[in-house]
Design a protein around this motif. Structure first.
Motif, PDB file in Angstrom:
ATOM      1  N   UNK A  51     -18.122  -3.654  44.761  1.00  0.00           N
ATOM      2  CA  UNK A  51     -17.896  -2.848  45.957  1.00  0.00           C
ATOM      3  C   UNK A  51     -16.614  -2.043  45.827  1.00  0.00           C
ATOM      4  N   UNK A  52     -16.689  -0.796  46.266  1.00  0.00           N
ATOM      5  CA  UNK A  52     -15.499   0.055  46.303  1.00  0.00           C
ATOM      6  C   UNK A  52     -14.722  -0.213  47.575  1.00  0.00           C
ATOM      7  N   UNK A  53     -13.399  -0.055  47.477  1.00  0.00           N
ATOM      8  CA  UNK A  53     -12.539  -0.214  48.647  1.00  0.00           C
ATOM      9  C   UNK A  53     -12.255   1.169  49.223  1.00  0.00           C
TER      10      UNK A  53
ATOM     11  N   UNK B 297     -20.701  12.607  50.355  1.00  0.00           N
ATOM     12  CA  UNK B 297     -19.396  12.886  49.763  1.00  0.00           C
ATOM     13  C   UNK B 297     -18.786  11.624  49.157  1.00  0.00           C
ATOM     14  N   UNK B 298     -18.883  10.525  49.874  1.00  0.00           N
ATOM     15  CA  UNK B 298     -18.372   9.243  49.381  1.00  0.00           C
ATOM     16  C   UNK B 298     -19.020   8.879  48.056  1.00  0.00           C
ATOM     17  N   UNK B 299     -20.341   8.995  48.000  1.00  0.00           N
ATOM     18  CA  UNK B 299     -21.068   8.635  46.783  1.00  0.00           C
ATOM     19  C   UNK B 299     -20.688   9.538  45.613  1.00  0.00           C
ATOM     20  N   UNK B 300     -20.581  10.843  45.866  1.00  0.00           N
ATOM     21  CA  UNK B 300     -20.235  11.790  44.809  1.00  0.00           C
ATOM     22  C   UNK B 300     -18.823  11.528  44.290  1.00  0.00           C
ATOM     23  N   UNK B 301     -17.865  11.384  45.190  1.00  0.00           N
ATOM     24  CA  UNK B 301     -16.479  11.172  44.755  1.00  0.00           C
ATOM     25  C   UNK B 301     -16.315   9.858  43.998  1.00  0.00           C
ATOM     26  N   UNK B 302     -16.911   8.801  44.497  1.00  0.00           N
ATOM     27  CA  UNK B 302     -16.767   7.517  43.816  1.00  0.00           C
ATOM     28  C   UNK B 302     -17.509   7.498  42.485  1.00  0.00           C
ATOM     29  N   UNK B 303     -18.616   8.204  42.414  1.00  0.00           N
ATOM     30  CA  UNK B 303     -19.361   8.275  41.157  1.00  0.00           C
ATOM     31  C   UNK B 303     -18.581   9.074  40.119  1.00  0.00           C
ATOM     32  N   UNK B 304     -17.995  10.181  40.525  1.00  0.00           N
ATOM     33  CA  UNK B 304     -17.290  11.051  39.581  1.00  0.00           C
ATOM     34  C   UNK B 304     -15.856  10.613  39.319  1.00  0.00           C
ATOM     35  N   UNK B 305     -15.265   9.893  40.292  1.00  0.00           N
ATOM     36  CA  UNK B 305     -13.867   9.471  40.188  1.00  0.00           C
ATOM     37  C   UNK B 305     -12.972  10.636  39.775  1.00  0.00           C
ATOM     38  N   UNK B 306     -13.240  11.805  40.347  1.00  0.00           N
ATOM     39  CA  UNK B 306     -12.458  12.992  40.015  1.00  0.00           C
ATOM     40  C   UNK B 306     -11.053  12.873  40.589  1.00  0.00           C
ATOM     41  N   UNK B 307     -10.096  13.345  39.853  1.00  0.00           N
ATOM     42  CA  UNK B 307      -8.716  13.369  40.339  1.00  0.00           C
ATOM     43  C   UNK B 307      -8.253  14.797  40.584  1.00  0.00           C
ATOM     44  N   UNK B 308      -9.027  15.768  40.159  1.00  0.00           N
ATOM     45  CA  UNK B 308      -8.658  17.160  40.396  1.00  0.00           C
ATOM     46  C   UNK B 308      -9.145  17.580  41.778  1.00  0.00           C
TER      47      UNK B 308
END
Length: 134
Positions: A2-4, A116-127
């Protein structure tokens, strides 16, 4: 695993909406009602994603919290989505300049927040992410 997710938002209704939007996922959602507590929780919890309101009462608004998180090497890489009812280009630019990965205008749909949550957590983008992207 699980993501926090940490929600830093002064309006209880918005915190409930975010929690409800993510209820069917396995994410662990923590909440802070102001910037000072949210900053402390982010430093302790090191969440995978932070939803951060811009306008909050108290000594730290969302922009200040975002800037402080980015200045601390221990939290500089956290994913941050800034939320705001002010969707002006100036406000978006301020959020992204402070280090936000994404700007999500209020009101938002639960489906958009979940996506958005799923995309960001999947990609773990920092940019920084294009604030106009879905």
């Amino acid at each position: 695993m699980a993501s926090k997710i940490l929600v830093i938002e002064d309006q209880a209704e918005i915190r409930r909406l975010i929690r409800w939007s993510l209820a069917e996922t396995d994410h662990q959602v923590q909440e802070a009602p102001n910037g000072s507590l949210g900053l402390a929780m982010a430093q302790t919890l090191r969440p995978d994603l932070i939803y951060l309101d811009v306008m909050m009462p108290g000594e730290l608004d969302g922009i200040a919290v975002c800037q402080q998180l980015r200045q601390d090497p221990a939290t500089a890489g956290l994913l941050i989505v800034v939320l705001s009812a002010d969707a002006s280009q100036d406000n978006k630019a301020r959020a992204l300049a402070a280090g936000a990965n994404f700007f999500l205008p209020k009101p938002f749909s639960p489906a958009k927040l979940l996506e958005l949550t799923q995309v960001l957590l999947r990609n773990k983008t920092q940019a920084p992410v294009d604030p106009e992207a879905p």
